[in-house]
Design a protein around this motif. Structure first.
Motif, PDB file in Angstrom:
ATOM      1  N   ASP A 176       0.226  -1.041  -0.095  1.00 39.35           N
ATOM      2  CA  ASP A 176       0.148  -0.126  -0.092  1.00 39.35           C
ATOM      3  C   ASP A 176       0.528   1.452  -0.005  1.00 39.35           C
ATOM      4  OD1 ASP A 176       0.998  -0.144   2.571  1.00 39.35           O
ATOM      5  OD2 ASP A 176      -1.123  -0.006   3.511  1.00 39.35           O
ATOM      6  N   THR A 177       1.856   1.527  -0.457  1.00 39.48           N
ATOM      7  CA  THR A 177       2.829   2.607  -0.376  1.00 39.48           C
ATOM      8  C   THR A 177       4.597   2.288  -1.475  1.00 39.48           C
ATOM      9  OG1 THR A 177       4.797   1.612   1.220  1.00 39.48           O
ATOM     10  CG2 THR A 177       2.870   2.465   2.153  1.00 39.48           C
ATOM     11  N   LYS A 178       4.967   3.628  -1.557  1.00 38.85           N
ATOM     12  CA  LYS A 178       5.760   3.372  -2.141  1.00 38.85           C
ATOM     13  C   LYS A 178       7.290   3.537  -1.565  1.00 38.85           C
ATOM     14  CE  LYS A 178       3.540   4.846  -6.305  1.00 38.85           C
ATOM     15  NZ  LYS A 178       3.501   5.543  -7.293  1.00 38.85           N
ATOM     16  N   VAL A 179       7.269   2.887   0.059  1.00 39.02           N
ATOM     17  CA  VAL A 179       8.428   3.601   1.186  1.00 39.02           C
ATOM     18  C   VAL A 179       9.621   1.760   0.386  1.00 39.02           C
ATOM     19  CG1 VAL A 179       9.283   2.499   2.590  1.00 39.02           C
ATOM     20  CG2 VAL A 179       6.573   3.888   2.801  1.00 39.02           C
ATOM     21  N   ARG A 180      10.603   2.632   0.514  1.00 37.28           N
ATOM     22  CA  ARG A 180      11.581   1.162  -0.662  1.00 37.28           C
ATOM     23  C   ARG A 180      12.692   0.971   1.150  1.00 37.28           C
ATOM     24  NH1 ARG A 180      15.473   4.222  -3.230  1.00 37.28           N
ATOM     25  NH2 ARG A 180      15.145   6.282  -2.624  1.00 37.28           N
ATOM     26  N   PHE A 181      13.008   0.039   0.980  1.00 36.01           N
ATOM     27  CA  PHE A 181      14.139  -0.957   2.108  1.00 36.01           C
ATOM     28  C   PHE A 181      15.043  -1.244   1.103  1.00 36.01           C
ATOM     29  CE2 PHE A 181       9.807  -0.446   3.690  1.00 36.01           C
ATOM     30  CZ  PHE A 181      10.304  -0.448   5.643  1.00 36.01           C
ATOM     31  N   ASN A 182      16.637  -0.518   2.137  1.00 35.82           N
ATOM     32  CA  ASN A 182      17.700  -0.936   1.418  1.00 35.82           C
ATOM     33  C   ASN A 182      18.626  -1.011   2.300  1.00 35.82           C
ATOM     34  OD1 ASN A 182      17.619  -0.829  -1.855  1.00 35.82           O
ATOM     35  ND2 ASN A 182      17.001   0.838  -0.750  1.00 35.82           N
TER      36      ASN A 182
END
Length: 265
Positions: A176-182
């Motif tokens: 439900d988001t475009k939050v990125r994790f790296n």
């Protein structure tokens, strides 16, 4: 507008305790590029230190081993109408008070505590802060370039778990988001935290010779990668582990190192 486009964006930074840490270098670089910062620290003593390093910034005390403390952070930021463009997870702890032991002798209580602080805290914080994240926010955590160093003890498997958590958080938030994790997977650095690892200095010196340039990795170089991943300039990068080690992990058979070993008497 600059290439990084960090002006007027707000980031939460964890893990600043002194001027040698990746978190400090990352925060300073973000600030120098126009970003606003919010900090979390472990206790009042560290809060005073960070307040001197970054005057007039909001600083919250956070105990990641306390679920109520983690939940309260997100709720407090929401009450203050804070909107985060991302956050840096730079939190790790391992109990080396008894020195490095064979992995099979790891104590359950030590492993669970280190896993909670160093890995699960990313999951818990992401959940708590989701309510105040911008739809396209970026989350970056600090990992290691190789999880197989013997003297790193049980933190090796825990960092491997952290790398896996990055992937599954990215998949979870994508619903439900475009939050990125790296993750930024750093080679050995000269930091205050690393000084507490038994035998670390020998690994650090060895790693320096394995870099393709035969020059130790600088903390600022790691911070630069962190800032890039936090910025909109890296919008196409998600669920990734960026190795920053000056080529060390691809240079185990460096000719000069092999030659020096072969010539030993």
């Amino acid at each position: 507008m600059s290439f990084l486009n960090l002006e007027n964006k707000t980031f939460l930074i964890t893990g600043v305790a002194n001027k040698k840490s990746v978190a400090y270098f990352s925060a300073k670089t973000l600030q120098d590029n126009g970003a606003d910062l919010i900090f979390t620290v472990q206790n009042e003593d560290i809060k005073e230190k960070v307040a001197k390093l970054f005057p007039e910034k909001k600083i919250y005390i956070l105990d990641v081993e306390n679920t109520e403390s983690v939940s309260a952070l997100g709720n407090q930021l929401a009450a203050e109408n804070v909107k985060l463009d991302g956050f840096l997870h730079s939190i790790a702890f391992a109990n080396y008070s008894e020195g490095i032991k064979p992995f099979h002798e790891t104590k359950l209580e030590d492993y669970l505590q280190a896993s909670n602080i160093s890995c699960f805290s990313l999951v818990a914080l992401s959940n708590s802060l989701k309510q105040v994240m911008q739809p396209d926010a970026s989350v970056v955590t600090i990992s290691i370039s190789s999880t197989k160093a013997t003297n790193y003890g049980y933190m090796g498997p825990i960092k491997a778990s952290l790398d896996a958590a990055v992937l599954f958080l990215a998949k979870s938030f994508a619903s439900d988001t475009k939050v990125r994790f790296n993750a930024v997977c750093s080679g050995p650095l000269k930091t205050s935290a690393s000084a507490g690892i038994p035998g670390y200095i020998d690994n650090y010196l060895y790693a320096e010779q394995l870099t393709m340039r035969h020059q130790a990795l600088e903390t600022q170089e790691v911070a630069n990668s962190v800032v890039f991943l936090l910025s909109p300039a890296s919008s196409g990068i998600n669920a990734s582990a960026m190795v920053v080690d000056a080529g060390m992990s691809s240079n185990y058979f460096d000719e000069s190192v092999v030659g020096a070993f072969a010539k030993r008497e």
